[in-house]
Motif scaffolding. Structure first.
Motif, PDB file in Angstrom:
ATOM      1  N   UNK A  19     -30.129   1.211  87.736  1.00 22.47           N
ATOM      2  CA  UNK A  19     -29.647   0.075  87.003  1.00 22.47           C
ATOM      3  C   UNK A  19     -28.132   0.901  86.691  1.00 22.47           C
ATOM      4  N   UNK A  20     -27.039   0.359  87.268  1.00 24.66           N
ATOM      5  CA  UNK A  20     -25.921   0.590  87.014  1.00 24.66           C
ATOM      6  C   UNK A  20     -25.278   0.836  85.788  1.00 24.66           C
ATOM      7  N   UNK A  21     -25.832   0.183  84.433  1.00 21.37           N
ATOM      8  CA  UNK A  21     -25.437   0.593  83.417  1.00 21.37           C
ATOM      9  C   UNK A  21     -26.793   1.818  82.888  1.00 21.37           C
ATOM     10  N   UNK A  22     -26.849   2.263  83.537  1.00 18.36           N
ATOM     11  CA  UNK A  22     -28.293   3.420  83.005  1.00 18.36           C
ATOM     12  C   UNK A  22     -27.333   4.668  83.891  1.00 18.36           C
ATOM     13  N   UNK A  23     -26.997   4.213  84.545  1.00 19.37           N
ATOM     14  CA  UNK A  23     -26.015   5.151  85.496  1.00 19.37           C
ATOM     15  C   UNK A  23     -25.190   5.772  84.573  1.00 19.37           C
ATOM     16  N   UNK A  24     -24.868   4.589  83.455  1.00 23.09           N
ATOM     17  CA  UNK A  24     -23.325   5.307  83.007  1.00 23.09           C
ATOM     18  C   UNK A  24     -23.884   6.214  81.565  1.00 23.09           C
ATOM     19  N   UNK A  25     -24.471   5.059  81.225  1.00 17.27           N
ATOM     20  CA  UNK A  25     -25.968   6.335  79.953  1.00 17.27           C
ATOM     21  C   UNK A  25     -25.600   7.962  80.471  1.00 17.27           C
ATOM     22  N   UNK A  26     -26.781   7.808  81.916  1.00 23.01           N
ATOM     23  CA  UNK A  26     -26.795   8.950  82.246  1.00 23.01           C
ATOM     24  C   UNK A  26     -26.342   9.657  81.926  1.00 23.01           C
ATOM     25  N   UNK A  27     -24.330   9.384  82.242  1.00 28.15           N
ATOM     26  CA  UNK A  27     -23.659  10.286  82.768  1.00 28.15           C
ATOM     27  C   UNK A  27     -23.299  10.878  81.183  1.00 28.15           C
ATOM     28  N   UNK A  28     -23.229   9.681  79.786  1.00 25.97           N
ATOM     29  CA  UNK A  28     -22.734   9.952  79.258  1.00 25.97           C
ATOM     30  C   UNK A  28     -23.881  10.817  78.144  1.00 25.97           C
ATOM     31  N   UNK A  29     -24.381  11.028  78.623  1.00 29.57           N
ATOM     32  CA  UNK A  29     -26.017  11.178  78.464  1.00 29.57           C
ATOM     33  C   UNK A  29     -25.821  13.201  78.098  1.00 29.57           C
ATOM     34  N   UNK A  30     -25.797  13.368  79.558  1.00 31.45           N
ATOM     35  CA  UNK A  30     -25.710  14.846  80.136  1.00 31.45           C
ATOM     36  C   UNK A  30     -24.608  15.410  79.531  1.00 31.45           C
ATOM     37  N   UNK A  31     -23.275  14.682  79.719  1.00 29.86           N
ATOM     38  CA  UNK A  31     -22.146  15.249  79.132  1.00 29.86           C
ATOM     39  C   UNK A  31     -21.940  15.471  77.890  1.00 29.86           C
ATOM     40  N   UNK A  32     -22.752  14.772  76.727  1.00 30.79           N
ATOM     41  CA  UNK A  32     -22.840  15.043  75.305  1.00 30.79           C
ATOM     42  C   UNK A  32     -23.852  15.906  75.129  1.00 30.79           C
ATOM     43  N   UNK A  33     -24.445  16.133  75.841  1.00 28.36           N
ATOM     44  CA  UNK A  33     -25.523  17.328  75.835  1.00 28.36           C
ATOM     45  C   UNK A  33     -25.344  18.598  76.210  1.00 28.36           C
ATOM     46  N   UNK A  34     -23.918  18.777  76.888  1.00 28.51           N
ATOM     47  CA  UNK A  34     -23.253  20.076  76.516  1.00 28.51           C
ATOM     48  C   UNK A  34     -22.339  20.346  76.387  1.00 28.51           C
ATOM     49  N   UNK A  35     -21.645  19.562  75.609  1.00 27.46           N
ATOM     50  CA  UNK A  35     -21.156  19.650  74.253  1.00 27.46           C
ATOM     51  C   UNK A  35     -21.294  20.265  72.760  1.00 27.46           C
ATOM     52  N   UNK A  36     -23.120  19.366  72.975  1.00 25.01           N
ATOM     53  CA  UNK A  36     -23.596  19.838  71.751  1.00 25.01           C
ATOM     54  C   UNK A  36     -24.075  21.551  71.419  1.00 25.01           C
ATOM     55  N   UNK A  37     -24.646  21.291  72.947  1.00 26.04           N
ATOM     56  CA  UNK A  37     -24.938  22.964  73.046  1.00 26.04           C
ATOM     57  C   UNK A  37     -24.038  23.801  73.671  1.00 26.04           C
ATOM     58  N   UNK A  38     -23.029  23.819  74.184  1.00 31.45           N
ATOM     59  CA  UNK A  38     -22.173  24.599  74.511  1.00 31.45           C
ATOM     60  C   UNK A  38     -20.609  24.691  73.609  1.00 31.45           C
ATOM     61  N   UNK A  39     -20.807  23.759  73.156  1.00 26.18           N
ATOM     62  CA  UNK A  39     -19.304  24.090  71.471  1.00 26.18           C
ATOM     63  C   UNK A  39     -19.982  23.740  70.011  1.00 26.18           C
ATOM     64  N   UNK A  40     -18.946  23.256  69.227  1.00 29.40           N
ATOM     65  CA  UNK A  40     -19.100  23.065  67.828  1.00 29.40           C
ATOM     66  C   UNK A  40     -18.344  22.316  67.126  1.00 29.40           C
ATOM     67  N   UNK A  41     -18.038  20.960  68.507  1.00 32.94           N
ATOM     68  CA  UNK A  41     -17.351  20.532  67.973  1.00 32.94           C
ATOM     69  C   UNK A  41     -18.725  19.216  66.760  1.00 32.94           C
ATOM     70  N   UNK A  42     -17.409  18.642  66.652  1.00 29.74           N
ATOM     71  CA  UNK A  42     -18.597  17.740  66.076  1.00 29.74           C
ATOM     72  C   UNK A  42     -19.244  15.940  66.605  1.00 29.74           C
TER      73      UNK A  42
END
Length: 442
Positions: free
Chosen positions: A386-409
């Motif tokens: 689903x198109x919006x599922x694809x948007x969420x997939x990209x957002x979640x993958x990016x946020x996971x990388x930021x959580x694991x590899x940065x100190x961003x709040x």
């Protein structure tokens, strides 16, 4: 059981209305809450929402804008609007978008629950006229030809408008119908007698009854929001002529095609809901002047033909298919190439803009010069997402990388991937991964 979404930028109001609904004894399965239009839109895209209860004035997305986007996402979602202002303009806009009620704060508890109860009671029932019709199917039900003295004239107008427009008697009949425009669109409804892809053996009387019921459903939907005329056409089709005067067209000329798209999906949804028929809907462009009725008629008929290529899709807008790029009807290979190109361009745009706050399917469709409905269908068919599922997939993958590899709040990560609320971001993240951002960090 029904799912209700309550939206207000004041959390206490959300909590109060949710509690009221939960203790009401109504047939409610889930009560969702959101504190902004963007949060609400995510909920509508991801959950099966039956009724939206929304405040009208909220931050960056108003209740009116939320209704518009919700209609594009799921046209069948019903709405009750609440407001602190008894403003006629707001009420008029809400009603035009199909709101079932407009309630003024502070809310009276009984009045609010009565409003919700009335909407839910009607949600699974056809109109009184259609109920009477359905009850009479097994009896000697008397069918009346809709617009009998005008149907022949209207069908002639669709084929040869010049012959009608040069005949004074015919022009007088058009005046009786108040067919003034000057802007027009034509919608064709073809309802093959199929149920779950199996042909049912209907006799001649049954076919007449089902066609009559289809027309009644169309007329009920049209009467709510549209200046239109619905009538029988040859080939067992039903035709709807929709018109706008100069003022109503200019008020939202850029949004009229989206409204037609929503109407097409509402027609298919309701005909299937009540009659179990997969009606195919063809929608023309909008042109100015009765002299173009034959052009609009051909466009709507041609749009319906695309169901042969996409037999799992039912609503087609003529403008989606770039007819001007082909000297003849496009081949299967050309269709496939065109479809792939639309999806590739949509993916490219999403890949570059998924972190944009307020990104909508409408915006992606506009960049591709197709309707949101057709883009959503092609995207799911070609990618499996689903198109919006694809948007969420990209957002979640990016946020996971930021959580694991940065100190961003958390609020900084939410901001980076397109969410205005850290709480909303956390809710989506947990739904997607099964754990919260803080749990993943640990």
């Amino acid at each position: 059981m029904f799912n209700i979404l309550v939206v207000d930028d004041e959390p206490l109001i959300c909590k109060g209305l949710s509690s009221l609904l939960a203790s009401s004894g109504l047939d409610i399965e889930h009560i969702y809450t959101a504190h902004s239009g963007f949060e609400a839109l995510d909920c509508i895209r991801m959950e099966e929402i039956d009724l939206l209860v929304t405040d009208i004035q909220m931050g960056t997305m108003s209740g009116i804008e939320l209704m518009q986007h919700a209609k594009l996402a799921k046209p069948w979602v019903q709405t009750i609007v609440i407001s602190a202002h008894e403003t006629f303009q707001y009420a008029q806009m809400a009603v035009r978008l199909g709101a079932k009620d407009y309630l003024i704060k502070p809310l009276n508890s009984e009045q609010f629950l009565d409003s919700v109860r009335n909407v839910l009671l009607k949600m699974n029932k056809p109109s009184p006229e259609l109920e009477t019709f359905m009850a009479g199917i097994g009896e000697n039900f008397r069918l009346e030809e809709p617009l009998p003295e005008y149907s022949e004239l209207l069908n002639l107008l669709l084929v040869n408008p010049d012959s009608v427009l040069t005949n004074e008697a015919d022009l007088g009949k058009l005046d009786d119908l108040n067919l003034q425009g000057p802007f027009f669109s034509v919608i064709k409804i073809k309802a093959p007698l199929l149920n779950d892809l199996q042909e049912i053996k209907y006799n001649a009387q049954d076919k007449l009854l089902m066609r009559y019921a289809t027309l009644n459903i169309a007329k009920e939907l049209m009467d709510q929001e549209w200046n239109s005329i619905a009538f029988y056409s040859p080939e067992e089709e039903i035709t709807v002529i929709i018109q706008w005067d100069e003022k109503s067209y200019e008020e939202s000329s850029s949004g009229q095609l989206n409204r037609l798209d929503v109407l097409g999906r509402s027609l298919h949804f309701n005909i299937h809901k009540y009659l179990h028929l997969h009606a195919v809907i063809g929608i023309s462009q909008i042109l100015k002047g009765l002299s173009f009725m034959d052009v609009l008629n051909r466009q709507a008929s041609k749009a319906i033909l695309w169901n042969k290529e996409h037999n799992d899709h039912y609503v087609f807008y003529y403008g989606d298919f770039n007819w001007n790029n082909y000297t003849a009807d496009p081949s299967v290979e050309e269709l496939h190439t065109r479809s792939n190109l639309i999806v590739e361009k949509a993916k490219e745009y999403i890949d570059e803009n998924y972190a944009q706050k307020g990104l909508t399917i409408h915006e992606v469709a506009k960049k591709n010069h197709v309707s949101p409905n057709y883009l959503s269908y092609l995207f799911k068919k070609n990618t499996g997402f689903n198109l919006w599922e694809y948007v969420i997939k990209l957002r979640m993958e990016e946020s996971r990388e930021l959580i694991l590899n940065t100190d961003l709040r958390r609020y900084e990560i939410a901001e980076r991937v397109g969410y205005e609320s850290p709480e909303h971001f956390s809710k989506i993240f947990k739904k997607y991964y099964g754990i919260s951002p803080s749990e993943l960090k640990k």
